[in-house]
Write a protein that holds these residues in place. Structure first.
Motif, PDB file in Angstrom:
ATOM      1  N   MET A  83       4.058  55.212   8.089  1.00 36.41           N
ATOM      2  CA  MET A  83       4.319  55.843   9.360  1.00 36.41           C
ATOM      3  C   MET A  83       4.094  57.346   9.232  1.00 36.41           C
ATOM      4  O   MET A  83       4.534  57.977   8.297  1.00 36.41           O
ATOM      5  N   THR A  84       3.390  57.909  10.194  1.00 36.19           N
ATOM      6  CA  THR A  84       3.198  59.344  10.274  1.00 36.19           C
ATOM      7  C   THR A  84       4.041  59.874  11.418  1.00 36.19           C
ATOM      8  O   THR A  84       3.852  59.490  12.567  1.00 36.19           O
ATOM      9  N   SER A  85       4.987  60.737  11.091  1.00 28.93           N
ATOM     10  CA  SER A  85       5.859  61.288  12.120  1.00 28.93           C
ATOM     11  C   SER A  85       5.107  62.306  12.960  1.00 28.93           C
ATOM     12  O   SER A  85       4.259  63.027  12.471  1.00 28.93           O
ATOM     13  N   VAL A  86       5.481  62.361  14.228  1.00 28.42           N
ATOM     14  CA  VAL A  86       4.893  63.329  15.143  1.00 28.42           C
ATOM     15  C   VAL A  86       5.849  64.498  15.309  1.00 28.42           C
ATOM     16  O   VAL A  86       7.046  64.305  15.524  1.00 28.42           O
ATOM     17  N   HIS A  87       5.313  65.684  15.177  1.00 25.99           N
ATOM     18  CA  HIS A  87       6.041  66.899  15.528  1.00 25.99           C
ATOM     19  C   HIS A  87       5.037  67.853  16.149  1.00 25.99           C
ATOM     20  O   HIS A  87       4.059  68.230  15.514  1.00 25.99           O
ATOM     21  N   LEU A  88       5.275  68.207  17.390  1.00 25.69           N
ATOM     22  CA  LEU A  88       4.423  69.146  18.114  1.00 25.69           C
ATOM     23  C   LEU A  88       5.289  70.280  18.606  1.00 25.69           C
ATOM     24  O   LEU A  88       6.380  70.037  19.118  1.00 25.69           O
ATOM     25  N   ALA A  89       4.808  71.498  18.485  1.00 25.46           N
ATOM     26  CA  ALA A  89       5.589  72.644  18.931  1.00 25.46           C
ATOM     27  C   ALA A  89       4.793  73.467  19.930  1.00 25.46           C
ATOM     28  O   ALA A  89       3.581  73.623  19.801  1.00 25.46           O
ATOM     29  N   GLY A  90       5.503  73.963  20.926  1.00 27.79           N
ATOM     30  CA  GLY A  90       4.938  74.865  21.916  1.00 27.79           C
ATOM     31  C   GLY A  90       5.705  76.171  21.902  1.00 27.79           C
ATOM     32  O   GLY A  90       6.511  76.410  21.003  1.00 27.79           O
ATOM     33  N   PRO A  91       5.488  77.001  22.903  1.00 24.92           N
ATOM     34  CA  PRO A  91       6.184  78.288  22.930  1.00 24.92           C
ATOM     35  C   PRO A  91       7.702  78.171  23.020  1.00 24.92           C
ATOM     36  O   PRO A  91       8.425  78.961  22.421  1.00 24.92           O
ATOM     37  N   ARG A  92       8.199  77.166  23.773  1.00 32.21           N
ATOM     38  CA  ARG A  92       9.651  77.035  23.953  1.00 32.21           C
ATOM     39  C   ARG A  92      10.196  75.675  23.581  1.00 32.21           C
ATOM     40  O   ARG A  92      11.404  75.504  23.461  1.00 32.21           O
ATOM     41  N   LEU A  93       9.317  74.683  23.430  1.00 30.85           N
ATOM     42  CA  LEU A  93       9.748  73.305  23.211  1.00 30.85           C
ATOM     43  C   LEU A  93       9.078  72.701  21.994  1.00 30.85           C
ATOM     44  O   LEU A  93       8.055  73.199  21.522  1.00 30.85           O
ATOM     45  N   ALA A  94       9.647  71.598  21.536  1.00 32.57           N
ATOM     46  CA  ALA A  94       9.027  70.788  20.496  1.00 32.57           C
ATOM     47  C   ALA A  94       9.214  69.318  20.861  1.00 32.57           C
ATOM     48  O   ALA A  94      10.159  68.953  21.562  1.00 32.57           O
ATOM     49  N   ALA A 121      11.418  62.708  21.453  1.00 34.20           N
ATOM     50  CA  ALA A 121      12.494  63.572  21.936  1.00 34.20           C
ATOM     51  C   ALA A 121      11.907  64.932  22.269  1.00 34.20           C
ATOM     52  O   ALA A 121      11.113  65.478  21.496  1.00 34.20           O
ATOM     53  N   VAL A 122      12.301  65.478  23.410  1.00 37.28           N
ATOM     54  CA  VAL A 122      11.950  66.846  23.777  1.00 37.28           C
ATOM     55  C   VAL A 122      13.137  67.712  23.378  1.00 37.28           C
ATOM     56  O   VAL A 122      14.277  67.415  23.748  1.00 37.28           O
ATOM     57  N   THR A 123      12.876  68.757  22.602  1.00 30.44           N
ATOM     58  CA  THR A 123      13.927  69.668  22.164  1.00 30.44           C
ATOM     59  C   THR A 123      13.503  71.108  22.439  1.00 30.44           C
ATOM     60  O   THR A 123      12.316  71.386  22.620  1.00 30.44           O
ATOM     61  N   ARG A 124      14.466  72.002  22.453  1.00 33.73           N
ATOM     62  CA  ARG A 124      14.127  73.425  22.480  1.00 33.73           C
ATOM     63  C   ARG A 124      13.550  73.776  21.108  1.00 33.73           C
ATOM     64  O   ARG A 124      13.981  73.227  20.097  1.00 33.73           O
ATOM     65  N   LEU A 125      12.588  74.673  21.076  1.00 34.60           N
ATOM     66  CA  LEU A 125      11.966  75.076  19.821  1.00 34.60           C
ATOM     67  C   LEU A 125      13.037  75.587  18.855  1.00 34.60           C
ATOM     68  O   LEU A 125      13.875  76.411  19.232  1.00 34.60           O
ATOM     69  N   GLY A 126      13.029  75.060  17.646  1.00 34.84           N
ATOM     70  CA  GLY A 126      13.981  75.477  16.626  1.00 34.84           C
ATOM     71  C   GLY A 126      15.340  74.812  16.718  1.00 34.84           C
ATOM     72  O   GLY A 126      16.218  75.108  15.918  1.00 34.84           O
ATOM     73  N   GLN A 127      15.525  73.932  17.692  1.00 35.92           N
ATOM     74  CA  GLN A 127      16.789  73.213  17.824  1.00 35.92           C
ATOM     75  C   GLN A 127      16.524  71.714  17.700  1.00 35.92           C
ATOM     76  O   GLN A 127      15.387  71.264  17.806  1.00 35.92           O
ATOM     77  N   HIS A 128      17.560  70.958  17.461  1.00 38.29           N
ATOM     78  CA  HIS A 128      17.390  69.528  17.233  1.00 38.29           C
ATOM     79  C   HIS A 128      17.835  68.660  18.413  1.00 38.29           C
ATOM     80  O   HIS A 128      17.378  67.531  18.565  1.00 38.29           O
ATOM     81  N   GLU A 129      18.716  69.179  19.271  1.00 39.57           N
ATOM     82  CA  GLU A 129      19.302  68.384  20.349  1.00 39.57           C
ATOM     83  C   GLU A 129      18.263  67.960  21.380  1.00 39.57           C
ATOM     84  O   GLU A 129      17.484  68.775  21.885  1.00 39.57           O
TER      85      GLU A 129
END
Length: 191
Positions: free
Chosen positions: A1-12, A69-77
């Motif tokens: 399995m390859t995990s997905v992590h994408l980051a933008g200016p304010r979200l991940a 999951a949509v999170t704020r950039l740098g946060q996990h919630e």
């Protein structure tokens, strides 16, 4: 399995985890958050099944569904839930829901951009499409701001709240999409 992590200016966007069920229930169990979605508010048991299915789909090979999951950039919630489901002909359908507390800040547009980055940059797809409730004008603005084009109406597309409801569809092609500044598409596992 390859995990997905994408980051933008304010979200991940990240993979859904077992601990996300309560935060997802705060969205999918909320009448206002689901007012324009294709289903009524979910129960805790239904949200747990969605969480479990999201985690399981990440292990499928080939993977055809990305429930993130949509999170704020740098946060996990988890503050939102985004889904991309691949289709034949190098296409995918996308959808998302954000917690009402974060509405009106342009985060929906960024979520669509991140889903498009996954589709076009990572998966090599040609077309992405989405559907919205005819009454959801905020979603119309979000999809158009993200660069999508309104395609038309699917009559009696979903049965929800005891009645048939149309959907308005939008799409974007790979050559039409331009990433917003700050969107990266690296996967957590390096692919």
């Amino acid at each position: 399995m390859t995990s997905v992590h994408l980051a933008g200016p304010r979200l991940a966007l990240r993979e859904v985890e077992p601990g996300d069920a309560d935060a997802l229930l705060a969205i999918y169990g909320d009448r206002e958050a689901t007012r324009h979605l294709s289903f009524e508010p979910r129960t805790p048991d239904q949200v747990q099944l969605i969480t479990d299915r999201s985690i399981a789909s990440a292990k499928d090979s080939p993977r055809t569904e990305y429930c993130l999951a949509v999170t704020r950039l740098g946060q996990h919630e988890l503050i939102g839930y985004a889904r991309l489901a691949t289709e034949p002909q190098q296409a995918a359908t996308i959808g998302f829901a954000l917690h009402p507390a974060v509405w009106g800040r342009g985060l929906g547009t960024e979520t669509v951009h991140l889903l498009c980055a996954l589709a076009f940059n990572r998966l090599g797809l040609h077309r992405v499409w989405a559907a919205r409730s005819p009454l959801n004008e905020a979603s119309a603005r979000t999809l158009l701001r993200a660069g999508m084009t309104e395609d038309g109406r699917i009559r009696d597309h979903v049965f929800v709240r005891g009645a048939w409801r149309d959907s308005i569809t939008y799409s974007i092609l790979e050559q039409e999409w331009s990433p917003i500044d700050g969107v990266e598409t690296a996967a957590a596992d390096g692919s």
